[in-house]
Design an enzyme around this catalytic site. Structure first.
Site, mmCIF file in Angstrom:
data_model
loop_
_atom_site.group_PDB
_atom_site.id
_atom_site.type_symbol
_atom_site.label_atom_id
_atom_site.label_comp_id
_atom_site.label_asym_id
_atom_site.label_seq_id
_atom_site.Cartn_x
_atom_site.Cartn_y
_atom_site.Cartn_z
ATOM 1 N N ASN A 84 -16.054 -34.624 22.400
ATOM 2 C CA ASN A 84 -16.295 -33.353 23.081
ATOM 3 C C ASN A 84 -15.108 -32.396 23.021
ATOM 4 O O ASN A 84 -15.296 -31.180 22.976
ATOM 5 C CB ASN A 84 -16.645 -33.636 24.550
ATOM 6 C CG ASN A 84 -16.554 -32.403 25.407
ATOM 7 O OD1 ASN A 84 -17.388 -31.497 25.335
ATOM 8 N ND2 ASN A 84 -15.513 -32.339 26.241
ATOM 9 N N TYR A 150 -12.637 -21.749 13.933
ATOM 10 C CA TYR A 150 -13.575 -22.486 14.779
ATOM 11 C C TYR A 150 -14.853 -22.831 14.005
ATOM 12 O O TYR A 150 -15.327 -23.974 14.060
ATOM 13 C CB TYR A 150 -13.907 -21.643 16.008
ATOM 14 C CG TYR A 150 -14.769 -22.343 17.035
ATOM 15 C CD1 TYR A 150 -14.292 -23.440 17.742
ATOM 16 C CD2 TYR A 150 -16.065 -21.905 17.309
ATOM 17 C CE1 TYR A 150 -15.071 -24.086 18.696
ATOM 18 C CE2 TYR A 150 -16.850 -22.539 18.260
ATOM 19 C CZ TYR A 150 -16.349 -23.624 18.940
ATOM 20 O OH TYR A 150 -17.130 -24.266 19.879
ATOM 21 N N LYS A 154 -15.957 -26.806 13.230
ATOM 22 C CA LYS A 154 -17.227 -27.347 13.738
ATOM 23 C C LYS A 154 -18.168 -27.717 12.592
ATOM 24 O O LYS A 154 -18.891 -28.716 12.663
ATOM 25 C CB LYS A 154 -17.884 -26.345 14.682
ATOM 26 C CG LYS A 154 -17.170 -26.221 16.028
ATOM 27 C CD LYS A 154 -17.151 -27.557 16.764
ATOM 28 C CE LYS A 154 -16.532 -27.444 18.148
ATOM 29 N NZ LYS A 154 -16.521 -28.746 18.855
ATOM 30 N N THR A 184 -18.533 -22.184 30.481
ATOM 31 C CA THR A 184 -17.277 -22.915 30.628
ATOM 32 C C THR A 184 -16.099 -21.965 30.443
ATOM 33 O O THR A 184 -16.267 -20.775 30.176
ATOM 34 C CB THR A 184 -17.185 -24.033 29.574
ATOM 35 O OG1 THR A 184 -17.147 -23.430 28.269
ATOM 36 C CG2 THR A 184 -18.360 -24.988 29.666
#
Length: 245
Positions: A84, A150, A154, A184
């Site tokens: 995670n 990013y 991923k 978040t």
């Protein structure tokens, strides 16, 4: 007995995933740079914490050479790994990022989960049921200006999961799952970016303002339900919002 290894349990979606697993009575080995005193207090008999900085690859490698993983999973019949932990930064157009920031992101987002996955698979050969889930992102599958690092990191996890699935190792199931847009601290980071750094900033501001962000608890419950369910691994690179429990 089911046992689980989770990274990034100290905040956000990771905290919610940890809570969902512990609430089901699943012993958890949790790795993060910082601890989670609230979870430790609530589940002292089920939660083991290890402080690790995933950007420090030599320290992670050194820990993986200890017997900690082997000892934790020794009596497990089923084993789970949830990769995670991840970083959004550096945000900005290509040519503007600091080289150290790029290397930091690759270490946390790619190197650490690949090392942990390799060690997990080697350690849990005795388990009849083994499941690995990478927390992916829509950015792995759709390009976003300003998020090249990013997006690339991923996407690397997605493709690693596809390759693992193609190996058909005994008892091993794997999925790289995008959880949707979860409310978040990472979303706050996105909204704090400038339009010059991230041209689609307005879209994410609109999602927040219109109440379209998913709560971490809701996303975590859905993830854990799917992870523990019979259909896990049928889709290797899916969107959690579109998968059956």
């Amino acid at each position: 007995m089911i046992k689980a290894l989770l990274t990034g349990h100290s905040r956000g979606l990771g905290t919610a995933i940890a809570d969902a697993l512990l609430a089901r009575g699943i012993p958890l080995l949790a790795l993060a740079r910082s601890g989670n005193p609230q979870l430790c207090s609530a589940h002292p008999d089920l939660l083991q914490e290890v402080s690790l900085d995933f950007s420090d690859t030599p320290s992670l490698q050194a820990w993986l050479h200890t017997p900690a993983l082997r000892d934790f999973f020794a009596d497990a019949e089923s084993a789970l790994l949830i990769n995670n932990a991840g970083l959004l930064q550096p945000v900005g157009l290509v040519g503007e990022a600091d080289a150290t920031a790029i290397a930091h992101a690759v270490a946390v987002n790619v190197t650490a989960p690949l090392l942990l996955t390799n060690a997990f698979v080697a350690t849990t050969r005795h388990c009849a049921d083994r499941r690995v889930v990478h927390i992916s992102s829509g950015a792995a599958r759709s390009p976003y200006a300003g998020w090249s690092v990013y997006c690339a990191t991923k996407a690397a996890l997605d493709h690693q999961a596809r390759a693992m699935a193609a190996e058909h190792l005994p008892g091993l199931r794997v999925a790289s799952l995008a959880p949707g847009v979860v409310d978040t601290a990472m979303q706050a980071e996105i909204r704090a970016s400038s339009v010059e750094q991230f041209p689609q900033k307005g879209r994410f501001e609109a999602l927040k303002n219109s109440g379209q962000l998913t709560s971490p608890d809701k996303a975590a419950q859905r993830l854990v339900n799917y992870l523990l369910g019979p259909n896990f691994g049928d889709v290797v690179d899916g969107d959690l919002r579109h998968l059956p429990d």
